[in-house]
Design an enzyme around this catalytic site. Sequence first.
Site, PDB file in Angstrom:
ATOM      1  N   LYS A   1       2.301  11.368 -12.114  1.00 52.94           N
ATOM      2  CA  LYS A   1       1.918  10.705 -10.858  1.00 52.94           C
ATOM      3  C   LYS A   1       1.794  11.773  -9.774  1.00 52.94           C
ATOM      4  O   LYS A   1       2.599  12.712  -9.732  1.00 52.94           O
ATOM      5  CB  LYS A   1       2.994   9.677 -10.494  1.00 52.94           C
ATOM      6  CG  LYS A   1       2.673   8.837  -9.263  1.00 52.94           C
ATOM      7  CD  LYS A   1       3.743   7.771  -9.004  1.00 52.94           C
ATOM      8  CE  LYS A   1       3.421   6.894  -7.813  1.00 52.94           C
ATOM      9  NZ  LYS A   1       4.443   5.868  -7.555  1.00 52.94           N
TER      10      LYS A   1
ATOM     11  N   SER B   1       2.838   1.048  -6.950  1.00 51.96           N
ATOM     12  CA  SER B   1       1.997   2.147  -6.540  1.00 51.96           C
ATOM     13  C   SER B   1       1.595   3.096  -7.668  1.00 51.96           C
ATOM     14  O   SER B   1       0.672   3.888  -7.497  1.00 51.96           O
ATOM     15  CB  SER B   1       2.726   2.963  -5.470  1.00 51.96           C
ATOM     16  OG  SER B   1       3.897   3.539  -6.006  1.00 51.96           O
TER      17      SER B   1
ATOM     18  N   SER C   1       7.334  -0.108  -8.371  1.00 54.40           N
ATOM     19  CA  SER C   1       6.093   0.621  -8.668  1.00 54.40           C
ATOM     20  C   SER C   1       5.945   1.215 -10.061  1.00 54.40           C
ATOM     21  O   SER C   1       4.876   1.710 -10.393  1.00 54.40           O
ATOM     22  CB  SER C   1       5.889   1.731  -7.656  1.00 54.40           C
ATOM     23  OG  SER C   1       5.383   1.182  -6.483  1.00 54.40           O
TER      24      SER C   1
HETATM   25  N1  GLN Z   1       5.231  -2.591  -3.565  1.00 55.12           N
HETATM   26  C1  GLN Z   1       6.400  -1.992  -2.992  1.00 55.12           C
HETATM   27  C2  GLN Z   1       6.063  -1.356  -1.667  1.00 55.12           C
HETATM   28  O1  GLN Z   1       4.941  -1.336  -1.290  1.00 55.12           O
HETATM   29  C3  GLN Z   1       7.021  -1.004  -3.938  1.00 55.12           C
HETATM   30  C4  GLN Z   1       6.389   0.326  -3.920  1.00 55.12           C
HETATM   31  C5  GLN Z   1       7.094   1.306  -4.796  1.00 55.12           C
HETATM   32  O2  GLN Z   1       7.918   0.947  -5.637  1.00 55.12           O
HETATM   33  N2  GLN Z   1       6.798   2.557  -4.571  1.00 55.12           N
HETATM   34  O3  GLN Z   1       6.918  -0.875  -0.975  1.00 55.12           O
END
Ligand code: GLN
Length: 484
Positions: free
Chosen positions: A76, A151, A175
Amino acid sequence: MHQSTLAQLSTALESNQISSEELTRHYLERCKQFNKSLNCFITINEESALTQAKLADIQRKTGDATPLTGIPIAQKDIFCTNGVKTSCGSKMLDNFIAPYDATLVRKMNLAGIVNIGKTNMDEFAMGSSNETSFYGAVKNPWNKETVPGGSSGGSACVVAARLSPAATGTDTGGSIRQPASLCGITGLKPTYGRVSRYGMIAFASSLDQGGPMTQTAEDAGLIMNVIAGFDERDSTSAEHPVDDYTARLNDSIEGIKIGLPKQYFSEGLDSNIAELIQEGIKELEKLGATCKEIELPNTELSIPAYYVVAPAECSSNLSRFDGVRFGHSCENPRDLSDLYCRSRSEGFGKEVKRRIMIGTYVLSSGYYDAYYLKAQRIRHLIRLDFQKALADVDVIAGPTATGTAFKLNEMMGDPVSMYRSDLYTVSANLAGLPAISIPAGFVNNLPVGMQLIGNYFEESRLLNIAHRFQQATDHHKAIPEGFE
Ligand code: GLN
């Protein structure tokens, strides 16, 4: 060969059926071919991947290999990779070439993996759809009109489309697990502190955790064997002993007690998904597990608590991107204030700005007690809910996401609905618990994930249950059309 799992490729390399160079060339071709339509990579490391592959072939010959030596893995783009662009999905870091490796990357490199590329992601990991990336949205290989989740959407897409046998992700509020669910792969968020955060660009430091995104639980175990462990460079890294994460995969799950939280099967859940999760649970019962209903009474409060704590921490973490020390600098600033203001206005996207503003607000004097402190109290209650539940059952099972992959652009205008869709994932981060999402079937040809949440440092148990489930089912073997 791209149908193979990490474990199968490891055996093929070990027995000289294939070389790492052949394998890497094959995957690189696929990456280049399909990235055009999927947009899942920000950078494909063609040259350095082949160099690593050739080195891996020598290591295999000299008997200097680990199980992962010579296997391509995508990282990532939140993980710093020495000499390679590390953008975190943001214009702010579009020109950033990391001068060092994140600990997770360093450990994987030492184990001989081939770093095939850096995957697309929501900007600074903020989002659930991968649409907030400066580099554009990623498409879900199961249906290119839908999102892959976020994400870590790029990583999930890469594994689902078999462009790389595995990838890494990070999970602050879901995410790793939610994109795994939406793309039909396996994603493990380890216990907070199990995997070092050093060199992993910070979003919300008390919640962030890196982990594997793979086809199977066995593959996740192989990666955990490399990345888990204490790191003196990360002050929140856990000094807890490390397991052999593949040793217990085949253990019987006879007598394991599974808790089903009433709050995870309520109205918010799509009925088709609920049905699949129930079928998955029946499968676990056939394997000898026993189930009972449990309560996680503060589940409802997890979203408001998370969306105060995460923005608060992000507003503090992202203050370093001031156009001077880090990040994009605007051209011809009039004065210092103009430099800060325009560098940030130009460098950050809409969602990141929204979070910084919310975070600054909830931390400001006068509002701190009403929002931040209250959210921390709720966080404590959520942790207690889990402690109570896990005193009585071994693991907790339920859905990973409230729905299947949604249409591109469908939720972008409605951030609160997007936030709500994280209902089943954020609690594990607030409590710091390990959790895994595994494929459980399809609704309208789109994948559905089942989530298992375990007690602290019980990743091996989660992997064991997930592996036994995958031995008995085929959901994780499905490959989207056109990518077979
Ligand atoms: N969807 C969540 C957010 O926008 C989690 C994102 C994540 O785990 N990086 O904060």
